[in-house]
Scaffold this motif. Structure first.
Motif, short mmCIF file in Angstrom:
data_model
loop_
_atom_site.label_atom_id
_atom_site.label_comp_id
_atom_site.label_asym_id
_atom_site.label_seq_id
_atom_site.Cartn_x
_atom_site.Cartn_y
_atom_site.Cartn_z
N LYS A 207 0.87 -1.17 0.00
CA LYS A 207 0.00 0.00 0.00
C LYS A 207 0.91 1.23 0.00
O LYS A 207 1.86 1.30 0.76
N ILE A 208 0.62 2.16 -0.89
CA ILE A 208 1.45 3.35 -1.03
C ILE A 208 0.76 4.52 -0.32
O ILE A 208 -0.36 4.89 -0.67
N VAL A 209 1.44 5.06 0.70
CA VAL A 209 0.87 6.14 1.51
C VAL A 209 1.70 7.40 1.31
O VAL A 209 2.93 7.36 1.35
N SER A 210 1.04 8.52 1.08
CA SER A 210 1.72 9.81 0.95
C SER A 210 1.91 10.44 2.32
O SER A 210 0.97 10.50 3.11
N ILE A 211 3.12 10.89 2.58
CA ILE A 211 3.42 11.54 3.85
C ILE A 211 3.88 12.97 3.55
O ILE A 211 4.82 13.18 2.79
N SER A 212 3.17 13.95 4.13
CA SER A 212 3.49 15.36 3.88
C SER A 212 4.02 16.02 5.14
O SER A 212 3.42 15.91 6.20
N ASN A 213 5.15 16.71 4.99
CA ASN A 213 5.67 17.58 6.04
C ASN A 213 5.39 19.00 5.61
O ASN A 213 4.75 19.24 4.60
N ASP A 214 5.93 19.98 6.31
CA ASP A 214 5.71 21.37 5.94
C ASP A 214 6.22 21.67 4.54
O ASP A 214 5.59 22.40 3.79
N SER A 215 7.36 21.10 4.17
CA SER A 215 7.96 21.47 2.89
C SER A 215 8.11 20.31 1.89
O SER A 215 8.38 20.54 0.73
N THR A 216 7.95 19.08 2.35
CA THR A 216 8.17 17.95 1.44
C THR A 216 7.03 16.94 1.51
O THR A 216 6.31 16.86 2.50
N THR A 217 6.93 16.20 0.43
CA THR A 217 5.98 15.09 0.38
C THR A 217 6.75 13.85 -0.05
O THR A 217 7.54 13.90 -0.99
N SER A 218 6.54 12.76 0.66
CA SER A 218 7.21 11.52 0.30
C SER A 218 6.20 10.37 0.33
O SER A 218 5.08 10.52 0.82
N GLU A 219 6.63 9.25 -0.22
CA GLU A 219 5.78 8.07 -0.23
C GLU A 219 6.36 7.02 0.68
O GLU A 219 7.56 6.83 0.77
N LYS A 220 5.47 6.32 1.35
CA LYS A 220 5.87 5.20 2.19
C LYS A 220 5.14 3.98 1.67
O LYS A 220 3.94 4.03 1.39
N ARG A 221 5.86 2.88 1.51
CA ARG A 221 5.27 1.62 1.04
C ARG A 221 5.13 0.68 2.22
O ARG A 221 6.12 0.39 2.89
N ILE A 222 3.92 0.21 2.44
CA ILE A 222 3.65 -0.69 3.56
C ILE A 222 3.26 -2.05 2.98
O ILE A 222 2.26 -2.16 2.25
#
Length: 137
Positions: free
Chosen positions: A57-72
């Motif tokens: 499952k691909i989850v988007s993780i957003s911080n104040d300045s960046t967005t990344s993907e996490k694969r579970i």
């Protein structure tokens, strides 16, 4: 009346015999469902009355300045019960959520040499999903 009944019977038997040639080959083996929105490719292993699905499952993780993907990584084990060569149901072996307790009803809608298209419905909900399963081995 007789002609209409005969025509209907002829139509049903001709459709059935055409599809019958493609019967048992999707009941056992290794299969894949291509990646979709939010999910990686799903690998399915079917044997006896069990289906084991492995996917990320691909989850988007957003911080104040960046967005990344996490694969579970997920591995689900389901019981599979075939009603006939074109309809089966799946039931989670160990449901984690309330929705996982409902059976999934799968209708095979089209068959090719190496794949089948399906429509799946969860329980008696309005949720419906179409897709294609490819036989790998």
């Amino acid at each position: 009346m007789f002609f209409a009944l005969f025509s209907l019977l002829l139509f049903l038997t001709s459709c059935k015999s055409e599809m019958k040639d493609n019967s048992d080959r999707f009941k056992k083996g290794i299969f894949e469902i291509p990646a979709g929105e939010g999910y990686s490719k799903t690998t399915i292993i079917r044997k006896d009355s069990l289906q084991i699905e492995e996917y990320e499952k691909i989850v988007s993780i957003s911080n104040d300045s960046t967005t990344s993907e996490k694969r579970i990584k997920h591995i689900d084990t389901l019981y599979i019960k075939w009603k006939n060569n074109f309809f089966y149901s799946l039931k989670m072996k160990s449901p984690k959520k309330e929705l996982d307790k409902d059976p999934i009803y799968v209708q095979i809608t089209k068959v090719t040499d190496t794949s089948y298209s399906f429509t799946a419905k969860i329980g008696f909900s309005k949720f419906k999903q179409d897709g294609t399963v490819y036989k790998v081995k």
